[in-house]
Design an enzyme around this catalytic site. Structure first.
Site, short mmCIF file in Angstrom:
data_model
loop_
_atom_site.label_atom_id
_atom_site.label_comp_id
_atom_site.label_asym_id
_atom_site.label_seq_id
_atom_site.Cartn_x
_atom_site.Cartn_y
_atom_site.Cartn_z
N ASP A 9 13.00 53.52 25.14
CA ASP A 9 14.19 52.51 24.60
C ASP A 9 14.17 52.06 23.10
O ASP A 9 12.57 50.72 22.79
CB ASP A 9 14.65 51.72 24.90
CG ASP A 9 15.91 51.03 25.35
OD1 ASP A 9 16.40 50.77 24.12
OD2 ASP A 9 16.50 50.43 26.12
N ASP B 184 19.66 54.64 20.72
CA ASP B 184 18.22 54.14 20.53
C ASP B 184 17.26 53.87 22.05
O ASP B 184 16.88 53.89 22.22
CB ASP B 184 18.30 52.65 20.38
CG ASP B 184 18.80 52.15 21.81
OD1 ASP B 184 19.99 53.02 22.59
OD2 ASP B 184 19.64 50.72 21.70
N GLU B 185 17.93 55.54 22.95
CA GLU B 185 17.18 55.73 24.15
C GLU B 185 17.15 57.21 24.25
O GLU B 185 18.48 58.10 24.26
CB GLU B 185 18.18 54.34 25.18
CG GLU B 185 19.24 55.10 25.48
CD GLU B 185 19.57 53.66 26.34
OE1 GLU B 185 19.08 53.39 27.57
OE2 GLU B 185 20.92 53.63 26.32
#
Length: 343
Positions: free
Chosen positions: A9, A106-107
């Site tokens: 993350d 973002d992950e």
């Protein structure tokens, strides 16, 4: 050799990208959202850690964020820049001997068979930073839920492990809404059943919880309390489930004809996004936020999948007819949900 799931993350992703693009912003409170106007009726997309120290967080109205942190730098969201940065990070992850399942900008979840997941996590962090100058936290677990929960303890920029061995020691006494997938409303319903903590949820009867929260969701929430999740990742590229557009109005809309006109305009923008995606839509939804802040959403399944702008507009207007027309409106949104992509 054991099977591990790692949850990577990126830290303060949007703000971090902006600080890289504008080095003079390093160390300063940065708030990203809407068109970057702190007086606009939009919400915060991401706040840098410096801004979070003032109590600013994602989803907060920009006006409130400006009051909490008046010295912050407010920037508009630049989606193409974030997409490009995300692709760089995911390309780095795919170079490792793992199965990468991207779940957002973002992950990502990584599936890995080995004996030292912490060492792998630190290698990933070092490579991501060296190649993209971005920082990430890594949660390690024996399934997706435990890895995801571990990331919360790893942020920012750290590594943390949660497995069946320490699940209850780590989370058992925490409130149910600490679990990913349980929000305030669900936690309130669970509390009505006398279920307040993760341990109490894990020990609850799935049937009893299902009687209150539904036969499908009740057992699912109990499984969350027990820390259950997937161990097999899908390596297919991240595919958005929907496209949506919304507008917050400087002044409330009092005329329902104006509301319908705005819904038509939003539908046209969504139709353009759908055309660019090149995928058919199965369902159309509308969001209405009445003044001062009451939000309602409704949706309609289309008779047949389509990307025809006229059909999408007609569906949105039909859904709009299900809302009360006698209240002032501060925000409108239109969402197109794509036909699910089979694996």
């Amino acid at each position: 050799m054991s099977r591990w799931v790692l949850h990577v993350d990126l830290d303060q992703f949007l703000a971090a990208v902006e600080q890289l693009r504008h080095p003079e912003l390093a160390g300063r409170p940065v708030i990203v959202g809407g068109n970057g106007d702190p007086a606009a009726r939009t919400v915060v997309a991401t706040a840098s850690y410096e801004a979070r120290e003032y109590g600013v967080h994602s989803g907060m109205p920009m006006r409130l964020a400006a009051r909490k942190c008046p010295d912050a730098v407010f920037l508009p969201a630049d989606n193409p820049a974030y997409e490009a940065a995300s692709e760089e990070v995911m390309a780095v992850l795919r170079e490792f001997p793992v199965v990468v399942e991207v779940i957002g900008w973002d992950e990502a979840f990584l599936q890995w068979d080995g004996d030292d997941p912490e060492a792998l996590a630190r290698e990933i962090q070092a490579e991501v930073r060296a190649r993209t100058r971005l920082s990430c936290a890594v949660g390690i677990g024996d399934n997706t839920l435990r890895a995801k929960m571990a990331t919360g303890f790893a942020k920012p920029g750290g590594v943390h492990r949660i497995t069946a061995h320490n699940w209850f020691a780590t989370l058992g006494d925490r409130p149910t809404e600490a679990l990913h997938g349980i929000g305030t409303k669900t936690a309130r319903k669970l509390a009505e059943l006398g279920i307040h903590t993760v341990t109490q949820l894990a020990e609850a009867s799935p049937t009893a919880v299902g009687e209150r929260l539904g036969p499908r969701m009740g057992p699912y929430y109990v499984s969350l309390g027990r820390g259950m999740g997937r161990t097999e990742m899908e390596a297919s590229p991240y595919v958005p489930r929907s496209r949506s557009r919304e507008t917050t109005f400087p002044a409330n809309l009092e005329d329902w004809a104006a509301v319908l006109a705005e819904i038509s305009a939003l539908s046209a923008r969504v139709a353009d996004d759908v055309a660019a995606e090149g995928r058919d839509v199965a369902r159309v939804g509308v969001k209405v936020r009445y003044a001062p802040f009451l939000t309602r959403t409704r949706s309609l399944t289309l008779p047949a999948p389509t990307r025809d702008p006229a059909v999408l507009e007609a569906a949105a207007l039909e859904v709009a007819g299900w809302f009360r027309p006698d209240r002032a409106v501060r925000l409108l949104g239109v969402r197109a949900e794509f036909v699910e992509v089979s694996g």
